[in-house]
Design an enzyme around this catalytic site. Sequence first.
Site, PDB file in Angstrom:
ATOM      1  N   TYR A 180       8.345  -3.890  -2.514  1.00  0.00           N
ATOM      2  CA  TYR A 180       7.026  -3.259  -2.713  1.00  0.00           C
ATOM      3  C   TYR A 180       6.008  -4.292  -3.198  1.00  0.00           C
ATOM      4  CZ  TYR A 180       3.301  -0.267  -4.449  1.00  0.00           C
ATOM      5  OH  TYR A 180       2.066   0.309  -4.675  1.00  0.00           O
ATOM      6  N   SER A 222      -2.239  -3.395  -5.094  1.00  0.00           N
ATOM      7  CA  SER A 222      -1.642  -2.923  -6.355  1.00  0.00           C
ATOM      8  C   SER A 222      -1.632  -4.098  -7.323  1.00  0.00           C
ATOM      9  CB  SER A 222      -0.198  -2.464  -6.092  1.00  0.00           C
ATOM     10  OG  SER A 222       0.521  -2.337  -7.290  1.00  0.00           O
TER      11      SER A 222
HETATM   12  N1  LIG Z   1       0.304   5.616  -7.655  1.00  0.00           N
HETATM   13  C1  LIG Z   1       0.410   4.366  -8.071  1.00  0.00           C
HETATM   14  O1  LIG Z   1       0.897   4.082  -9.179  1.00  0.00           O
HETATM   15  C2  LIG Z   1      -0.134   3.237  -7.222  1.00  0.00           C
HETATM   16  C3  LIG Z   1      -0.445   2.034  -7.852  1.00  0.00           C
HETATM   17  C4  LIG Z   1      -0.915   0.983  -7.083  1.00  0.00           C
HETATM   18  C5  LIG Z   1      -1.103   1.134  -5.731  1.00  0.00           C
HETATM   19  N2  LIG Z   1      -0.782   2.329  -5.143  1.00  0.00           N
HETATM   20  C6  LIG Z   1      -0.957   2.439  -3.683  1.00  0.00           C
HETATM   21  O2  LIG Z   1      -1.919   3.425  -3.406  1.00  0.00           O
HETATM   22  C7  LIG Z   1      -1.645   4.013  -2.137  1.00  0.00           C
HETATM   23  C8  LIG Z   1      -1.640   5.525  -2.278  1.00  0.00           C
HETATM   24  O3  LIG Z   1      -0.567   5.894  -3.119  1.00  0.00           O
HETATM   25  P1  LIG Z   1      -0.595   7.245  -3.978  1.00  0.00           P
HETATM   26  O4  LIG Z   1      -0.399   6.859  -5.394  1.00  0.00           O
HETATM   27  O5  LIG Z   1      -1.745   8.058  -3.612  1.00  0.00           O
HETATM   28  O6  LIG Z   1       0.780   7.899  -3.481  1.00  0.00           O
HETATM   29  P2  LIG Z   1       1.052   9.335  -2.844  1.00  0.00           P
HETATM   30  O7  LIG Z   1       0.401  10.392  -3.649  1.00  0.00           O
HETATM   31  O8  LIG Z   1       2.522   9.383  -2.634  1.00  0.00           O
HETATM   32  O9  LIG Z   1       0.298   9.257  -1.432  1.00  0.00           O
HETATM   33  C9  LIG Z   1       0.777   8.446  -0.394  1.00  0.00           C
HETATM   34  C10 LIG Z   1       0.049   8.854   0.873  1.00  0.00           C
HETATM   35  O10 LIG Z   1       0.484   7.991   1.930  1.00  0.00           O
HETATM   36  C11 LIG Z   1       0.816   8.809   3.051  1.00  0.00           C
HETATM   37  N3  LIG Z   1       1.848   8.146   3.839  1.00  0.00           N
HETATM   38  C12 LIG Z   1       2.972   7.552   3.405  1.00  0.00           C
HETATM   39  N4  LIG Z   1       3.699   7.090   4.435  1.00  0.00           N
HETATM   40  C13 LIG Z   1       2.998   7.409   5.553  1.00  0.00           C
HETATM   41  C14 LIG Z   1       3.222   7.215   6.936  1.00  0.00           C
HETATM   42  N5  LIG Z   1       4.318   6.598   7.399  1.00  0.00           N
HETATM   43  N6  LIG Z   1       2.307   7.674   7.814  1.00  0.00           N
HETATM   44  C15 LIG Z   1       1.196   8.316   7.383  1.00  0.00           C
HETATM   45  N7  LIG Z   1       0.922   8.515   6.083  1.00  0.00           N
HETATM   46  C16 LIG Z   1       1.824   8.085   5.185  1.00  0.00           C
HETATM   47  C17 LIG Z   1       1.306  10.129   2.442  1.00  0.00           C
HETATM   48  O11 LIG Z   1       1.114  11.202   3.349  1.00  0.00           O
HETATM   49  P3  LIG Z   1       2.266  12.000   4.108  1.00  0.00           P
HETATM   50  O12 LIG Z   1       3.489  11.996   3.250  1.00  0.00           O
HETATM   51  O13 LIG Z   1       1.660  13.367   4.312  1.00  0.00           O
HETATM   52  O14 LIG Z   1       2.433  11.249   5.382  1.00  0.00           O
HETATM   53  C18 LIG Z   1       0.321  10.283   1.282  1.00  0.00           C
HETATM   54  O15 LIG Z   1      -0.869  10.863   1.738  1.00  0.00           O
HETATM   55  C19 LIG Z   1      -0.317   3.413  -1.663  1.00  0.00           C
HETATM   56  O16 LIG Z   1      -0.596   2.349  -0.794  1.00  0.00           O
HETATM   57  C20 LIG Z   1       0.285   2.874  -2.927  1.00  0.00           C
HETATM   58  O17 LIG Z   1       1.144   1.785  -2.683  1.00  0.00           O
HETATM   59  C21 LIG Z   1      -0.324   3.388  -5.849  1.00  0.00           C
END
Ligand SMILES: NC(=O)c1ccc[n+]([C@@H]2O[C@H](COP(=O)([O-])OP(=O)(O)OC[C@H]3O[C@@H](n4cnc5c(N)ncnc54)[C@H](OP(=O)(O)O)[C@@H]3O)[C@@H](O)[C@H]2O)c1
Length: 254
Positions: free
Chosen positions: A149, A136
Site C-alpha cells: 500500500y 497518502s
Molecule cells: N481512509 C484513510 O485512512 C486514507 C488515508 C490516506 C489515503 N486514503 C486513500 O483515499 C482513497 C479513498 O479511500 P477511503 O478512505 O474513502 O476508503 P473507502 O471508504 O473504502 O472508499 C474507497 C472507494 O474506492 C472504491 N473502489 C475501490 N476499489 C475499486 C475498484 N476496483 N473499482 C472502482 N471503485 C473502487 C470503493 O467503491 P466500491 O467498493 O463501490 O467499488 C469506494 O468508493 C483511497 O485511494 C485511499 O487509499 C485513505
Amino acid sequence: MKNIIIITGASSGIGQEFALQIDTAFSNIDEIWLIARREERLAEVAKVMEHATRLIPMDVTDEYAMDDLEMLLEEEQVVVRMLINAAGFGLMGEFDDIPLEEQTDMLLTNCEALTKLTHITLPYMTRGSRIIQMASAAAFLPQPGFAIYAATKSYVLSFSRALNRELAYRGIYVTAVCPGPVNTEFFEVAEQYGKTPMVKKLTMITSEKCVKAALRASYYKKSMVVPGISMKTSLLATKLLPHELVLSITSLWK
Ligand SMILES: NC(=O)c1ccc[n+]([C@@H]2O[C@H](COP(=O)([O-])OP(=O)(O)OC[C@H]3O[C@@H](n4cnc5c(N)ncnc54)[C@H](OP(=O)(O)O)[C@@H]3O)[C@@H](O)[C@H]2O)c1
C-alpha cells in the site's frame, strides 16, 4: 460542450465527501460523473446532490470498462473541469501473509487504474482544469506491515508531482493529497489481515476535513497537500531524520 467533474471512489468515504462538497461549492458544472463498483451506493449519493449526475458503476481495474469510459468521453463532447481519483484500497499485514492476487489488485487499483484514468481524461481538459489524486501520508516512507500500500501511494505522489510540472504549460494543475488515517470504510477492508496501530488511530481525521483541505489546495494550484497537523509533523520528521531511524521508531508501534 458539457462541463463535467469525474470522481472515482464516489460510493464511500473520501470520494463520496468530494461529491457532496463539490455539489455545494461549484457552479458552471453541467454534470458530475460518479464512479465505483456499488451502483446502489452511488445512487444514494446522487439522490442528495443538486447537480445532475451520471452514475458509472464500474470496476476501475476492468480494462473493457475503461475502454467504454474512454468512448463515452468521446461521444459526450465533454470538457473535464476536474478529475478526482479517490478509488483505492489498502491491506495491512505482513507481505507473505496476504494472498498475492490481493496485493497485485492494490497495484492495479491504486496505480494502474489511476494512471489510465488520468491519461484518458487529459485530452478533454482545458486551461484551468484540475486533477486531484488521492495519495497518502504512507507515501512518505516505506511501511513494514503496509508495504505494498505504502509503495503504491509513493507511486501516486511521485507521478502526480511530475505530471503537475509537465502540465503547467497547459494551465492544468495536479494536486496529490496525503492524509494520515481518515475515518472511512477504508479500515474495514484494510484490517482483514492486520490491525491499525493505536497510535495511528489517535491521529485520525474526518473525511470532511481531508476533502476541504484537498479542494482548497487544488484551488490554489498546490502540487501536494498534507491535511492535519500530525501528518505535517510526520512529513517534517521524514525530511529531517534518517529514514532508518524513523523506521525503527515506527516499528515499535506494532
Ligand atoms: N481512509 C484513510 O485512512 C486514507 C488515508 C490516506 C489515503 N486514503 C486513500 O483515499 C482513497 C479513498 O479511500 P477511503 O478512505 O474513502 O476508503 P473507502 O471508504 O473504502 O472508499 C474507497 C472507494 O474506492 C472504491 N473502489 C475501490 N476499489 C475499486 C475498484 N476496483 N473499482 C472502482 N471503485 C473502487 C470503493 O467503491 P466500491 O467498493 O463501490 O467499488 C469506494 O468508493 C483511497 O485511494 C485511499 O487509499 C485513505
